[in-house]
Design a protein around this motif. Structure first.
Motif, short mmCIF file in Angstrom:
data_model
loop_
_atom_site.label_atom_id
_atom_site.label_comp_id
_atom_site.label_asym_id
_atom_site.label_seq_id
_atom_site.Cartn_x
_atom_site.Cartn_y
_atom_site.Cartn_z
N GLU A 238 0.84 -1.20 0.00
CA GLU A 238 0.00 0.00 0.00
C GLU A 238 0.88 1.25 0.00
OE1 GLU A 238 -2.64 2.86 0.02
OE2 GLU A 238 -3.19 0.76 -0.33
N LEU A 239 0.53 2.21 -0.85
CA LEU A 239 1.31 3.44 -0.98
C LEU A 239 1.05 4.40 0.17
CD1 LEU A 239 3.09 5.41 -2.60
CD2 LEU A 239 1.06 6.04 -3.92
N ASN A 240 -0.22 4.58 0.54
CA ASN A 240 -0.60 5.54 1.58
C ASN A 240 -0.22 4.99 2.96
OD1 ASN A 240 -2.56 6.62 3.69
ND2 ASN A 240 -2.97 8.01 1.99
N ASN A 241 0.58 5.75 3.69
CA ASN A 241 1.10 5.27 4.97
C ASN A 241 0.00 5.06 6.01
OD1 ASN A 241 3.59 4.76 6.69
ND2 ASN A 241 2.57 6.34 7.89
N THR A 242 -0.95 6.00 6.07
CA THR A 242 -2.06 5.89 7.02
C THR A 242 -2.88 4.63 6.75
OG1 THR A 242 -2.18 8.30 7.19
CG2 THR A 242 -4.10 7.06 7.93
N THR A 243 -3.16 4.40 5.48
CA THR A 243 -3.95 3.23 5.08
C THR A 243 -3.18 1.94 5.33
OG1 THR A 243 -4.92 4.63 3.37
CG2 THR A 243 -5.34 2.29 3.21
N TYR A 244 -1.88 1.99 5.12
CA TYR A 244 -1.01 0.84 5.39
C TYR A 244 -1.10 0.44 6.87
CZ TYR A 244 3.55 -1.33 6.53
OH TYR A 244 4.55 -2.13 7.02
N ASN A 245 -1.07 1.43 7.76
CA ASN A 245 -1.18 1.14 9.19
C ASN A 245 -2.56 0.60 9.55
OD1 ASN A 245 1.44 1.86 9.89
ND2 ASN A 245 0.91 4.02 10.17
N LEU B 161 3.32 -7.38 4.83
CA LEU B 161 2.78 -6.13 4.32
C LEU B 161 3.91 -5.13 4.08
CD1 LEU B 161 -0.31 -5.80 6.70
CD2 LEU B 161 -0.07 -7.14 4.61
N HIS B 162 3.75 -4.33 3.04
CA HIS B 162 4.81 -3.45 2.58
C HIS B 162 4.24 -2.08 2.26
CE1 HIS B 162 8.37 -2.68 -0.30
NE2 HIS B 162 8.87 -2.82 0.90
N ASN B 163 4.94 -1.03 2.66
CA ASN B 163 4.50 0.34 2.43
C ASN B 163 5.36 0.96 1.32
OD1 ASN B 163 4.58 3.42 4.41
ND2 ASN B 163 3.30 2.89 2.67
N ALA B 164 4.85 0.94 0.08
CA ALA B 164 5.62 1.46 -1.05
C ALA B 164 4.72 1.61 -2.27
CB ALA B 164 6.80 0.53 -1.38
N ASP B 165 5.30 2.19 -3.33
CA ASP B 165 4.59 2.39 -4.59
C ASP B 165 4.69 1.13 -5.43
OD1 ASP B 165 3.73 3.10 -7.14
OD2 ASP B 165 4.56 5.12 -7.03
N THR B 166 3.57 0.47 -5.66
CA THR B 166 3.55 -0.81 -6.38
C THR B 166 4.14 -0.70 -7.78
OG1 THR B 166 1.73 -1.81 -5.17
CG2 THR B 166 1.94 -2.45 -7.46
N LEU B 167 3.84 0.38 -8.49
CA LEU B 167 4.30 0.50 -9.88
C LEU B 167 5.74 0.96 -9.97
CD1 LEU B 167 1.16 2.11 -11.57
CD2 LEU B 167 1.74 -0.30 -11.30
N ASP B 168 6.20 1.70 -8.98
CA ASP B 168 7.54 2.27 -9.04
C ASP B 168 8.62 1.19 -8.98
OD1 ASP B 168 9.38 4.50 -9.03
OD2 ASP B 168 9.78 4.02 -6.94
N ALA B 169 8.46 0.23 -8.10
CA ALA B 169 9.45 -0.85 -7.96
C ALA B 169 8.72 -2.14 -7.62
CB ALA B 169 10.47 -0.51 -6.88
N ASP B 170 9.14 -3.24 -8.23
CA ASP B 170 8.49 -4.52 -8.02
C ASP B 170 8.64 -4.99 -6.57
OD1 ASP B 170 7.10 -6.80 -8.59
OD2 ASP B 170 8.81 -7.87 -9.45
N TRP B 171 7.58 -5.63 -6.06
CA TRP B 171 7.60 -6.26 -4.74
C TRP B 171 6.46 -7.27 -4.70
CZ3 TRP B 171 4.16 -7.16 -0.80
CH2 TRP B 171 4.71 -7.66 0.38
N PRO B 172 6.72 -8.46 -4.12
CA PRO B 172 7.97 -8.92 -3.51
C PRO B 172 8.95 -9.47 -4.56
CG PRO B 172 6.25 -10.55 -3.21
CD PRO B 172 5.59 -9.41 -3.90
N THR B 173 10.20 -9.38 -4.23
CA THR B 173 11.25 -9.88 -5.13
C THR B 173 11.98 -11.08 -4.52
OG1 THR B 173 12.76 -8.23 -4.21
CG2 THR B 173 11.62 -7.65 -6.25
#
Length: 530
Positions: free
Chosen positions: A254-261, A279-291
């Motif tokens: 999830e990109l939004n930190n509040t929503t991630y929490n 669970l991971h807090n990052a931009d899905t399109l910017d960089a692949d995850w999980p690797t």
């Protein structure tokens, strides 16, 4: 019956708590305070009950459990053993002077200060990596809570008083988790467009999950992935339909930190062990995850932001998620970028369900090229048209696209479920009957007049790989033939009624008293009926 009553009370009390904050801020803000306080009470109560059982003095009275905790904590040697045990069991500890129960006693005797609650939040966050920064979006010193420290204390204390009446750990199954879902859904309803950031309506989530889990209900160690997870609600539906719910592993970004929490809290309140949360807090399109393994999953469920912007930099053509398709989703519409990311992480035996705007089905350019490649590979299994106004953040009709790998053929099932809904206030709603009809049609994979159609690959190719549902599902209804005789008779009756009404109206005019002011109006009115 008692459980049902308790559940109803639980839901109502939780929502009543929101009333205290509603006049101060909008739902998108006060949801963080309320959900955070509910979560804090849950962690505190759970720990206290555990300590009372550990000390072989089990009790359902939180004040008694608090007293037991304080007595043990006062002994240096006992304290160290106890805290080690609690930390090992729950991955967090709360000091006795900071438990929700202790803070309530301070509220009742007028000594409560927000600083104590803030320290309680911080202690949990520092207990382990699993709870790191979990409460960081709850600003207890924000001006919206009050213009003075005293007013802020009063407001938060009022919410805590309302919540203190609830037994948050005394419910079977996922009752508390579902109550949390209820709160999130209510906030979504009030938040309008902002709700799209964190919530997929439960009926849509149910439909997507039941399609994706089909044939995997008995699998132990099921893996679910949502790279745009919001509050995690969509993923958590897998628990309801798996025969081994305690062994599911959840992977979400999830990109939004509040929503991630919010998603992290939601997972814990649904009883998902920390070890099974990834669970991971990052931009899905910017960089692949999980690797790192595992990177492919049994189920991929997604409700990404519709037609969002993204960079679409040429370097992404070398990215394994997109390289085989030769084109990138347009900068102004990232829909296919999200779809291809999710599909890349799907197991060969898995099923993916994603909600998208209808434009992905027929738009040209790069999107047409990607769609063509997916169809040539046989990756698109089904296209389900949903009713408009199902979601809180948009009134447009949407579509669920079902994708699979290594399919035996390249046909596509089209279902037009746009008329399958029940109107609820300002929102349309999928009923259980609507969902069952869609599921049965999906399983049978047969032609249903004005509802479903299975298109062979050659037919889709002839349509230039356009997947617009009306091309395949004809919902046109022939108008009923007009009965000329009946219509003529009805017109005669209407004309007769009009004539009688005119006659009565003119008679009323004759009875009116004529004055200099009314003469012209009355005469003009008579002229209209000549």
């Amino acid at each position: 019956m008692a459980e049902k009553i308790n559940t109803k009370t639980l839901y109502q009390t939780l929502w009543n708590s929101a009333d205290i904050l509603r006049s101060r801020m909008d739902a998108n803000e006060y949801k963080d305070y309320l959900l955070g306080l509910v979560f804090y009470k849950y962690l505190s109560d759970k720990m206290l009950y555990y300590i009372s059982e550990l000390m072989e003095s089990p009790t359902q009275d939180l004040n008694e459990a608090q007293q037991i905790y304080e007595e043990i904590y006062s002994d240096d040697e006992d304290r160290e053993d106890l805290l080690y045990d609690v930390q090992d069991t729950f991955s967090y500890t709360i000091k006795p002077e900071l438990t929700f129960t202790k803070l309530m006693s301070q509220i009742n005797d007028g000594t409560f200060e927000l600083e104590s609650l803030a320290r309680g939040f911080k202690d949990i966050e520092q207990s382990s990596e699993a709870f790191e920064d979990l409460f960081e979006d709850i600003d207890l010193y924000a001006r919206r809570l009050g213009t003075t420290d005293h007013k802020k204390n009063e407001l938060i204390a009022s919410v805590m008083k309302e919540l203190s009446t609830l037994n948050l750990t005394g419910h079977a199954g996922d009752v508390l988790g579902d109550a949390y879902e209820y709160l999130i859904g209510q906030f979504a309803s009030e938040s309008g467009k902002k709700a799209g950031e964190f919530y997929t309506p439960q009926p849509v989530s149910e439909l997507m999950t039941r399609i994706a889990i089909e044939g995997k209900e008995d699998k132990e160690g099921l893996t679910v992935y949502d790279p745009t997870m919001g509050s995690g609600s969509l993923m958590l539906n897998a628990k309801k339909y798996s025969n081994h719910p305690g062994k599911i592993s959840y992977f979400g970004q999830e990109l939004n930190n509040t929503t991630y929490n919010l998603a992290r809290m939601n997972m814990i309140l649904h009883g998902v062990p920390i070890a099974q949360q990834h669970l991971h807090n990052a931009d899905t399109l910017d960089a692949d995850w999980p690797t790192e393994e595992p990177t492919n999953f049994d189920m991929v469920l997604m409700n990404p932001p519709y037609s969002a912007k993204w960079s679409a930099e040429k370097g992404f053509l070398m990215d394994n998620r997109y390289s085989r398709y030769g084109r990138l989703a347009p900068k102004s519409k990232a829909d296919f970028a999200f779809l291809l990311h999710g599909f890349y992480h799907l197991k060969d035996t898995g099923t993916m369900a994603i909600v998208l705007p209808h434009g992905v089905l027929f738009r040209g350019g790069a999107e047409e090229a990607i769609r063509k490649k997916l169809l040539e590979d046989g990756s698109i299994d089904a296209v389900i048209g949903l009713p408009s106004n199902l979601f809180f953040n948009t009134s447009i009709p949407t579509t669920i696209v079902i994708l699979k790998k290594d399919r035996p053929n390249r046909d596509v099932l089209f279902i037009d479920a746009s008329a399958e809904f029940e109107k609820k206030r300002n929102q349309n709603h999928l009923t259980e009957e609507n969902i069952e009809k869609i599921l049965e049609t999906y399983r049978n994979r047969e032609f249903v007049d004005k509802y479903a159609y299975v298109a062979e690959f050659e037919e889709i190719k002839e349509n230039d790989f356009n997947l617009n549902i009306p091309r395949y599902v004809d919902t046109f209804e022939e108008p009923e033939p007009i009965d000329i005789k009946a219509l003529s008779k009805e017109m005669q009756e209407i004309n007769k009624e009009i004539a009688e009404a005119e006659k009565e109206f003119l008679a009323m005019l004759d009875e009116l008293e004529v004055t200099d002011e009314s003469r012209e109006i009355i005469e003009a009115t008579r002229e209209m009926f000549k």
